[in-house]
Design an enzyme around this catalytic site. Structure first.
Site, short mmCIF file in Angstrom:
data_model
loop_
_atom_site.label_atom_id
_atom_site.label_comp_id
_atom_site.label_asym_id
_atom_site.label_seq_id
_atom_site.Cartn_x
_atom_site.Cartn_y
_atom_site.Cartn_z
N GLN A 78 64.52 -24.79 17.46
CA GLN A 78 65.53 -25.76 17.90
C GLN A 78 65.23 -26.20 19.33
OE1 GLN A 78 68.45 -26.43 15.77
NE2 GLN A 78 68.47 -28.17 17.13
N PHE A 79 64.27 -27.12 19.49
CA PHE A 79 63.89 -27.56 20.83
C PHE A 79 65.05 -28.24 21.55
CE2 PHE A 79 63.28 -31.52 18.62
CZ PHE A 79 63.49 -32.50 19.56
N THR A 80 66.03 -28.74 20.81
CA THR A 80 67.16 -29.44 21.44
C THR A 80 68.04 -28.51 22.27
OG1 THR A 80 68.55 -29.27 19.47
CG2 THR A 80 67.18 -31.25 19.69
#
Length: 149
Positions: A78-80
């Site tokens: 989950q890079f966000t």
């Protein structure tokens, strides 16, 4: 490195209409990796998540860990989690590690959790995923290897 931990009754990740991973009781972990993260960060977070006492004991108190209940973990990259929304209306993601750095650390995180005897299901790194879950409680916690929160 950051994770969002959600205590769940069950969870499933679907990719392009196909179920890729599913777990029963346990936790969903959304994993964000930033520039500069190391194996030390992921070892600390993996150990912390597996041993968090967020499951009810006989008296209904959060006093048991994922390991204690023989629970399962669904891990999704989950890079966000490193999205910066302080300016403008579109998040910036410059703090997130690029895929060539993040993917090996994501895989290593999975291995660390498995070494602790936890059954793990995953998504696919960089895939568009749908995560269905039954949040239990709800209990949702944020952990950061830099201990910012």
């Amino acid at each position: 490195m950051r994770i969002v931990v959600q205590r769940v009754r069950r969870a499933t990740v679907t990719i392009e209409g196909v179920v890729h991973g599913t777990i029963a009781q346990g936790m969903v972990v959304l994993l964000g990796i930033r520039h500069g993260d190391t194996g030390t960060d992921l070892q600390w977070l993996a150990e912390k998540a597996v041993n968090l006492r967020i499951f009810a004991d006989q008296q209904g108190k959060m006093n048991r860990s994922l390991a204690d209940i023989d629970g399962e973990m669904l891990i999704v990259s989950q890079f966000t989690l490193y999205g910066d929304c302080r300016k403008g209306r579109r998040p910036g993601f410059s703090a997130a590690a690029p895929p060539e750095i993040a993917e090996p650390l994501y895989r290593q995180f999975i291995e660390e959790v498995q070494k602790m005897g936890i059954r793990v299901a995953t998504g696919i790194f960089q895939a568009a995923m749908e995560v269905d879950l039954i949040n239990d409680g709800p209990v949702t916690l944020l952990l950061d290897s830099e201990k910012q929160f």
